[in-house]
Write a protein that holds these residues in place. Structure first.
Motif, PDB file in Angstrom:
ATOM      1  N   LEU A  58       0.837  -1.195   0.000  1.00  6.46           N
ATOM      2  CA  LEU A  58       0.000   0.000   0.000  1.00  6.46           C
ATOM      3  C   LEU A  58       0.873   1.246   0.000  1.00  6.46           C
ATOM      4  O   LEU A  58       0.595   2.202  -0.722  1.00  6.46           O
ATOM      5  CB  LEU A  58      -0.941   0.004   1.202  1.00  6.46           C
ATOM      6  N   GLN A  59       1.943   1.232   0.768  1.00  7.11           N
ATOM      7  CA  GLN A  59       2.856   2.364   0.781  1.00  7.11           C
ATOM      8  C   GLN A  59       3.476   2.565  -0.595  1.00  7.11           C
ATOM      9  O   GLN A  59       3.636   3.697  -1.046  1.00  7.11           O
ATOM     10  CB  GLN A  59       3.946   2.164   1.831  1.00  7.11           C
ATOM     11  N   ALA A  60       3.804   1.474  -1.279  1.00  3.39           N
ATOM     12  CA  ALA A  60       4.373   1.569  -2.625  1.00  3.39           C
ATOM     13  C   ALA A  60       3.354   2.164  -3.598  1.00  3.39           C
ATOM     14  O   ALA A  60       3.697   2.980  -4.450  1.00  3.39           O
ATOM     15  CB  ALA A  60       4.838   0.198  -3.100  1.00  3.39           C
ATOM     16  N   LYS A  61       2.081   1.776  -3.470  1.00  9.66           N
ATOM     17  CA  LYS A  61       1.032   2.335  -4.322  1.00  9.66           C
ATOM     18  C   LYS A  61       0.883   3.834  -4.084  1.00  9.66           C
ATOM     19  O   LYS A  61       0.761   4.616  -5.029  1.00  9.66           O
ATOM     20  CB  LYS A  61      -0.311   1.652  -4.057  1.00  9.66           C
ATOM     21  N   LEU A  84      -7.287   5.601  -3.323  1.00 10.03           N
ATOM     22  CA  LEU A  84      -6.683   4.461  -2.640  1.00 10.03           C
ATOM     23  C   LEU A  84      -7.280   4.263  -1.250  1.00 10.03           C
ATOM     24  O   LEU A  84      -6.968   3.292  -0.583  1.00 10.03           O
ATOM     25  CB  LEU A  84      -5.173   4.672  -2.508  1.00 10.03           C
ATOM     26  N   SER A  85      -8.136   5.171  -0.822  1.00  6.11           N
ATOM     27  CA  SER A  85      -8.654   5.134   0.546  1.00  6.11           C
ATOM     28  C   SER A  85      -9.406   3.845   0.870  1.00  6.11           C
ATOM     29  O   SER A  85      -9.422   3.420   2.018  1.00  6.11           O
ATOM     30  CB  SER A  85      -9.545   6.337   0.817  1.00  6.11           C
ATOM     31  N   ASN A 142       6.640  -5.031  -4.675  1.00  9.00           N
ATOM     32  CA  ASN A 142       6.553  -3.595  -4.410  1.00  9.00           C
ATOM     33  C   ASN A 142       6.734  -2.782  -5.687  1.00  9.00           C
ATOM     34  O   ASN A 142       6.130  -1.722  -5.837  1.00  9.00           O
ATOM     35  CB  ASN A 142       7.582  -3.171  -3.358  1.00  9.00           C
ATOM     36  N   TRP A 143       7.555  -3.257  -6.600  1.00  7.12           N
ATOM     37  CA  TRP A 143       7.728  -2.583  -7.893  1.00  7.12           C
ATOM     38  C   TRP A 143       6.397  -2.568  -8.637  1.00  7.12           C
ATOM     39  O   TRP A 143       5.994  -1.549  -9.191  1.00  7.12           O
ATOM     40  CB  TRP A 143       8.802  -3.306  -8.705  1.00  7.12           C
ATOM     41  N   GLU A 144       5.717  -3.715  -8.624  1.00  9.30           N
ATOM     42  CA  GLU A 144       4.408  -3.818  -9.283  1.00  9.30           C
ATOM     43  C   GLU A 144       3.385  -2.910  -8.601  1.00  9.30           C
ATOM     44  O   GLU A 144       2.575  -2.260  -9.262  1.00  9.30           O
ATOM     45  CB  GLU A 144       3.905  -5.268  -9.262  1.00  9.30           C
ATOM     46  N   ALA A 145       3.414  -2.852  -7.259  1.00  5.64           N
ATOM     47  CA  ALA A 145       2.477  -2.004  -6.525  1.00  5.64           C
ATOM     48  C   ALA A 145       2.730  -0.528  -6.835  1.00  5.64           C
ATOM     49  O   ALA A 145       1.786   0.242  -7.022  1.00  5.64           O
ATOM     50  CB  ALA A 145       2.594  -2.259  -5.022  1.00  5.64           C
ATOM     51  N   PHE A 146       3.998  -0.120  -6.902  1.00  4.10           N
ATOM     52  CA  PHE A 146       4.335   1.256  -7.249  1.00  4.10           C
ATOM     53  C   PHE A 146       3.783   1.589  -8.628  1.00  4.10           C
ATOM     54  O   PHE A 146       3.143   2.612  -8.829  1.00  4.10           O
ATOM     55  CB  PHE A 146       5.856   1.442  -7.243  1.00  4.10           C
TER      56      PHE A 146
END
Length: 70
Positions: A11-14, A54-55, A38-42
């Motif tokens: 979630l932080q990465a997104k 994103l909430s 995390n790369w994919e989430a970013f």
């Protein structure tokens, strides 16, 4: 790392991806190692439609956090 830690990190990465996009930066500023979760989430956060918040993915006290509509 347990699954709860992963979800928080993803979630932080997104969120970071969304912030980088809003700041006008290219998706290539992804700070995570290529092809990791995390790369994919970013990337997902960066590519996500700005009108799609994103909430609904945030949790508070084990419950999904939905902001009140005024």
């Amino acid at each position: 790392m347990n699954s709860r830690d992963y979800k928080r990190t993803a979630l932080q990465a997104k969120i970071l991806g969304r912030v980088e996009r809003l700041m006008g930066r290219d998706c290539n500023v992804n700070p995570f190692p290529a092809a990791t979760k995390n790369w994919e989430a970013f990337r997902e956060g960066w590519l996500r439609d700005p009108g799609d918040p994103l909430s609904h993915e945030m949790r508070a006290g084990g419950k999904t956090y939905l902001p009140r509509e005024s």
